[in-house]
Structure formats: structure tokens, C-alpha cells
Design a protein around this motif. Sequence first.
Motif, PDB file in Angstrom:
ATOM      1  N   ARG A 166     -10.992  63.534  37.871  1.00 35.77           N
ATOM      2  CA  ARG A 166     -12.179  62.816  38.349  1.00 35.77           C
ATOM      3  C   ARG A 166     -11.886  62.068  39.648  1.00 35.77           C
ATOM      4  N   GLN A 167     -10.708  61.427  39.704  1.00 37.05           N
ATOM      5  CA  GLN A 167     -10.352  60.705  40.928  1.00 37.05           C
ATOM      6  C   GLN A 167     -10.149  61.659  42.088  1.00 37.05           C
TER       7      GLN A 167
ATOM      8  N   THR B 113       1.557  53.889  37.793  1.00 34.80           N
ATOM      9  CA  THR B 113       0.597  52.797  37.575  1.00 34.80           C
ATOM     10  C   THR B 113       1.087  51.514  38.239  1.00 34.80           C
TER      11      THR B 113
ATOM     12  N   GLU C 133     -13.525  62.517  43.400  1.00 31.87           N
ATOM     13  CA  GLU C 133     -14.055  61.429  44.220  1.00 31.87           C
ATOM     14  C   GLU C 133     -13.367  61.383  45.577  1.00 31.87           C
TER      15      GLU C 133
ATOM     16  N   LYS D  21      -7.079  62.669  28.322  1.00 33.10           N
ATOM     17  CA  LYS D  21      -7.926  61.719  29.039  1.00 33.10           C
ATOM     18  C   LYS D  21      -7.299  61.325  30.380  1.00 33.10           C
ATOM     19  N   THR D  22      -5.962  61.162  30.351  1.00 34.27           N
ATOM     20  CA  THR D  22      -5.282  60.812  31.608  1.00 34.27           C
ATOM     21  C   THR D  22      -5.474  61.891  32.658  1.00 34.27           C
ATOM     22  N   GLN D  23      -5.312  63.144  32.229  1.00 31.15           N
ATOM     23  CA  GLN D  23      -5.480  64.243  33.170  1.00 31.15           C
ATOM     24  C   GLN D  23      -6.924  64.366  33.635  1.00 31.15           C
ATOM     25  N   GLU D  24      -7.865  64.135  32.721  1.00 27.53           N
ATOM     26  CA  GLU D  24      -9.278  64.171  33.135  1.00 27.53           C
ATOM     27  C   GLU D  24      -9.586  63.070  34.140  1.00 27.53           C
ATOM     28  N   GLU D  25      -8.969  61.899  33.932  1.00 28.65           N
ATOM     29  CA  GLU D  25      -9.168  60.816  34.884  1.00 28.65           C
ATOM     30  C   GLU D  25      -8.597  61.176  36.251  1.00 28.65           C
ATOM     31  N   VAL D  26      -7.431  61.840  36.246  1.00 27.65           N
ATOM     32  CA  VAL D  26      -6.834  62.277  37.512  1.00 27.65           C
ATOM     33  C   VAL D  26      -7.762  63.259  38.218  1.00 27.65           C
TER      34      VAL D  26
ATOM     35  N   THR E  60      -4.738  60.966  24.545  1.00 25.21           N
ATOM     36  CA  THR E  60      -4.351  60.123  25.685  1.00 25.21           C
ATOM     37  C   THR E  60      -3.952  60.966  26.883  1.00 25.21           C
TER      38      THR E  60
END
Length: 507
Positions: free
Chosen positions: A399-400, A486, A403, A392-397, A389
Motif C-alpha cells: 500500500r505504501q 521501523t 502511495e 498484513k505487514t507485506q500488504e502495508e508495504v 502479521t
Amino acid sequence: MAAPLTPLVLLLALGRPGLSGAQATEGAAAAPHRRFEYKYSFKGPHLVQADGTVPFWVHTGNAIPSADQIRITTSLKSQKGSVWTKNKSIFEYWEVEVTFRVTGRGRIGADGLAIWFTEEQGLEGPVFGAADKWNGVGIFFDSFDNDGKKNNPGVIVVGNNGKLLYDHQNDGSTQALASCQRDFRNKPYPVRVKITYYQKTLTVLINNGFTPDKEDYEFCAKVEDMVLPSQGYFGISAATGGLADDHDVLSFLTFQLTEPGKEAPTADAEIPQKDKEKYQEEFEHFQQELDKKKEEFQREHPDVQGQPGKLFELFFTDDVFETESDRELRQIFEGQNRIHLEIKQLNRQLDMILDEQRKYVSTVTEEIAKRGAGFPGQHGQVSQQEIETVVKTQEEVIRQVKEMRSSITDALRSISGAQHPGSAGVYETTQHFNDIKEHLHIVKRDIEHLVQRNTPSSEKQKCPELPPFPSCLSTVHFFIFVAVQTVLFIGYVMYRSQQEAAAKKFF
């Protein structure tokens, strides 16, 4: 496009370390004192005197001084020229800022331009129009690729003790103390070079001429433990060969650098008594000439005596004043330039934040893996699902952030290519950055209050020491932080949606 970016900026800016006050104070204290030296400088307009000479400078060869610049060589074959100070410098450390243009019709130019600090004047010679076997340093802007290595145009720093012959065939690569590859030919704006010699370290910074920002310098070369003559002549020279360029020098500004704590000598103390008397005599002569000119003008124009309005109309026209359309265009261009600089700065900050997030993910993953391998039966061990978790959270950060960086790059490109921008965009962008700052302060204050309330006063959390981080962060606090961010993100999106829906009613 700017509204969705705000929550990410708030989320990522909290983790960005700031510069400590001690470091900032130390950097400011180490800066040397700069004093402008007019006897070793020149700059237009009104550069040339009536006799065609430049004050405190001597020019030789094919150099042609004019009102606003000095053309060292014209775009003709086999030209040589140079400009040198008449007097030796009397200070140990210095900084020069040189503004020049190298222009030519061909795709390849030759030979190049050189900036000098030498013990003796190299009025004429084979090294870019100056003498060989110099004692000092030369910074060469070489346009032609003699050795065929495709590393020109380039900037080369070559020192000499008075015995070295310059290696033309290899473009000085065997003798270079430092170098960088920069294209300085045919640029839309003048090329600017800042050369600093301070505490036996020579640093070369260059502005490639792609932007009107005069302070947009990039690092080029640095030479440490360099010993130069305590006194010497400043000069600039250029030469052409089978190919030719125009080499124009717009300004040469020299500054004396004084170490912190040392008292800079006063200007009066450096002027001999004979020179003071000479300058005073010249001033009195100039004053007399000025009075004569005034009397002649009054005799030729008796109708304007005592009427300043007519005198003003005689010498000035309506072209001097700025029209309303010109003022609007200037304001639009200035606003566009400010937006460009703000987005450029934000892009650099996002690059730094992205690197920090990558280091954080790598370090947290390694540390959790070590804990799981070293203490398999320990109570409170983090499960594999929690590890996934976090990752994945850090990878999402990340990725954002990518972008976000792509969006900012598109915005920068669109702003730079806009032909008729509106003044409302400048106001909205300024208001947007103010909102970011305000929300950032609120989030920081809430997070600090929440951490203080949840941490007992008698017992402090202890975590393993991690080299890259100044403090530790428990899993509970991390998830609290993610939850708060969040909630803030969802609230902000709902708030913006309501504002946009309300705004649409008026259209």
C-alpha cells in the motif's frame, strides 16, 4: 514531498536483486562491433551538392532533396518518390537509424512510407512508391486503413523472395512477419526508427517523437530466422493517394555490424585503387579552388589582411553569442529534463519492486500454509497470528509503495507542466538522491553485521528451497529486519522534523 519517501526507498531497495557481474560481462561481450558506413548514409546540413544530387544516393519520382532533408513526397494527391543507395552493401549484418517526419492537415493520412533492403533497386512502383516483387525486406509505415480494421497507423515487416505481390487491400496483414500499431503522424519531434539485422534476426525499435531524447526507443517488432540477401541496396520510399501527407526524411544512418572475435575490415582495404586515385585528384582540385578563393577574398578585402579581429567582426555578429537570459532558460530546461528522467527511472524501479513484493507475499503465504497442513504437531510451528502479521505487514508495504508511486507520478506531472522552475529544486533533488544512496549503504552494512553476529559459525540455518528466492530467511531474522527498519524510520522522521523546525527559525 520528497522527505517522507526516503525511508520507503531504503526499506524496499534492500530486497531488490541486482544484475550479476557475470551477466553484465556476458551481455557486453555479445554486443557486435559497429562501424559507420558513410557511403550508405545521408544527413543534413549541406545535404545536397551544387548539381542537386545527394552523394552516394539516387532519388526518383517526386522526391525533392534540400539542404537539411529529403522530401520523398509532398502533401499532394497521387505522389510517389524514393531514394536509393547507388552501390550494393558489402557487409552481411547491418543496422540503420532513420529519422523522418510525416505531417498533414487531415486527421487521416495516406498512403505511407517504407524502408527497404533489397537485392535490386526498386526505383518506382505500386508499393509505397517502390517496385513490387522485391527480394529482401520492407518495413512499412502504413498511414491509411484499407481493410477497415482500425489498426492504422501501423508498422509492418514484410519479407519477399521476388515472387510475392503485396496485398494492399488487407494492408499486408496476410503477409506480415511482424507488426505493431504506432501513430507516427504529426508528432512534436521527429520519429526515429532503429532497424537491426544481426545473426539472422531482424529487430525494429521506434521512438514515437514525444520526447527530445533520441535514445528513448520502444520495442516494435522482431523476426527470427530471417535470411536476407548478402548484398543489397538500402532505400526509402513514400506515396500518397486520395489523401496526402508530407513525408520528410531527415537522416538515414547505416552501420556495419561485425560479430565479436571477427576483425572488422579496414576502410582502406575496401576502396579500390582506381577510386583512391579519383579521390586524390578531386582533393587536389578542391585545394586549388580553395587557394583561388583565398586570393580573391584578399584582393576584395585588403583592409582586413593581418587583422583577425576585423575578419571575425565581418562574418559574425552579436547574435552568435548566448545572452544571460537565454543561458538561464537553457540551464532551467536542462535541470528540469534531468529531474524528469530521474523520476521516470525511479517510477520504473518502483514497479519492479511492487511486483517482487507481491510474489514474495504469495510465496510466503503458500509455503507457511503447506507447513501448517503437512506438520500439524511439529515443534516451533508458526501460529496463525504470526502468519496474519506477516501478511498484513507485506500488504502495508504494498500500500505504501502504491502511495509512493502515486506521489511520484504527481511530481512528474507537476515538473513537466512547470513554467518557471527555480534552480534550488534541482539542487535539492540531487542532494535527496545522494542522501538515499548514503543511508542505503549504512542500512545494508548494519543488517549484514547483525545477521553475521546472530548466526553460529559451526551451524548454518537450513530452510526449504523456494524457487523464486536465491536464499532463505528465518522468522527471527525477518522480525529483526522489520524492527531495525521501523527504528530507522522513526529516527529519520524525528530527525527531519527537528531539521524543519530549526529551518523555520530563519524565516
